[in-house]
Design a protein around this motif. Structure first.
Motif, PDB file in Angstrom:
ATOM      1  N   ASP A   1      32.073 -15.729  22.500  1.00  0.00           N
ATOM      2  CA  ASP A   1      32.953 -15.518  21.351  1.00  0.00           C
ATOM      3  C   ASP A   1      32.905 -16.726  20.413  1.00  0.00           C
ATOM      4  O   ASP A   1      32.817 -16.573  19.195  1.00  0.00           O
ATOM      5  N   LEU A   2      32.949 -17.930  20.984  1.00  0.00           N
ATOM      6  CA  LEU A   2      32.860 -19.146  20.161  1.00  0.00           C
ATOM      7  C   LEU A   2      31.494 -19.249  19.479  1.00  0.00           C
ATOM      8  O   LEU A   2      31.401 -19.544  18.296  1.00  0.00           O
TER       9      LEU A   2
ATOM     10  N   GLU B   1      39.947 -22.730   9.888  1.00  0.00           N
ATOM     11  CA  GLU B   1      39.757 -21.390  10.449  1.00  0.00           C
ATOM     12  C   GLU B   1      39.335 -21.488  11.924  1.00  0.00           C
ATOM     13  O   GLU B   1      39.814 -20.739  12.769  1.00  0.00           O
ATOM     14  N   LEU B   2      38.460 -22.438  12.226  1.00  0.00           N
ATOM     15  CA  LEU B   2      38.019 -22.655  13.601  1.00  0.00           C
ATOM     16  C   LEU B   2      39.189 -23.103  14.472  1.00  0.00           C
ATOM     17  O   LEU B   2      39.377 -22.594  15.580  1.00  0.00           O
ATOM     18  N   GLU B   3      39.996 -24.042  13.973  1.00  0.00           N
ATOM     19  CA  GLU B   3      41.142 -24.514  14.746  1.00  0.00           C
ATOM     20  C   GLU B   3      42.131 -23.389  15.030  1.00  0.00           C
ATOM     21  O   GLU B   3      42.672 -23.295  16.130  1.00  0.00           O
ATOM     22  N   LYS B   4      42.326 -22.513  14.068  1.00  0.00           N
ATOM     23  CA  LYS B   4      43.227 -21.372  14.262  1.00  0.00           C
ATOM     24  C   LYS B   4      42.690 -20.480  15.380  1.00  0.00           C
ATOM     25  O   LYS B   4      43.440 -20.038  16.251  1.00  0.00           O
TER      26      LYS B   4
ATOM     27  N   GLU C   1      44.448 -19.712  19.221  1.00  0.00           N
ATOM     28  CA  GLU C   1      44.754 -18.354  19.673  1.00  0.00           C
ATOM     29  C   GLU C   1      44.305 -18.112  21.111  1.00  0.00           C
ATOM     30  O   GLU C   1      44.839 -17.256  21.790  1.00  0.00           O
ATOM     31  N   LYS C   2      43.300 -18.855  21.543  1.00  0.00           N
ATOM     32  CA  LYS C   2      42.743 -18.680  22.882  1.00  0.00           C
ATOM     33  C   LYS C   2      43.611 -19.429  23.894  1.00  0.00           C
ATOM     34  O   LYS C   2      43.591 -20.646  23.967  1.00  0.00           O
TER      35      LYS C   2
ATOM     36  N   LEU D   1      42.632 -25.141  27.253  1.00  0.00           N
ATOM     37  CA  LEU D   1      43.737 -26.068  27.497  1.00  0.00           C
ATOM     38  C   LEU D   1      43.844 -27.110  26.394  1.00  0.00           C
ATOM     39  O   LEU D   1      44.933 -27.463  25.951  1.00  0.00           O
ATOM     40  N   ARG D   2      42.699 -27.632  25.974  1.00  0.00           N
ATOM     41  CA  ARG D   2      42.668 -28.665  24.941  1.00  0.00           C
ATOM     42  C   ARG D   2      41.292 -28.655  24.296  1.00  0.00           C
ATOM     43  O   ARG D   2      40.315 -28.299  24.938  1.00  0.00           O
TER      44      ARG D   2
END
Length: 127
Positions: A27-28, A75-78, A82-83, A87-88
């Motif tokens: 997905d990433l 957009e990537l951080e959002k 969401e995932k 964890l980090r």
């Protein structure tokens, strides 16, 4: 439009099965292939953490290197937030290891004026 070279390092929950980790990684990767240019992917490996993160003492550590427009980082951080399995994460701007032509791949189509479209339609209909 400014394009940067970045590294995304991320920790994934240790409870995930191998198939779930692969699905998350695909997905990433699909995001980077669609929005930017993927350079290198490091497969997640299980690591012991120096301190607990969200009550976990182990996690899978993975990394992805990519080229992306600086405006798309938000957009990537959002997407990463969401995932719940992540964890980090950390996104670091890096010096590009090699020079490549990526402007053509990331270039958006130019907008065409309505008058130009109508003129072209009239030319076609006259033929």
């Amino acid at each position: 439009m400014r394009i940067g070279y970045y590294q995304l390092a991320y920790l994934i929950s240790p409870e995930l099965k191998k198939g779930e980790i692969e699905k998350l990684q695909k997905d990433l990767i699909s995001f980077f292939e669609k929005e930017g240019v993927l350079d290198k992917v490091e497969q997640p490996l299980k690591r012991t953490l120096f301190y607990p993160i969200k009550k976990k003492t182990e996690a899978f550590l993975g990394a992805i290197y990519f080229y992306l427009e600086t405006e798309k980082i938000k957009e990537l951080e959002k997407k990463l937030k969401e995932k719940g399995e992540i964890l980090r994460y950390l996104i670091v701007s890096e010096k590009a290891p090699k020079k490549i032509k990526i402007e053509k791949k990331l270039k958006k189509p130019e907008k065409v004026k309505l008058e130009e479209i109508e003129k072209k339609i009239e030319e076609i209909l006259k033929e």
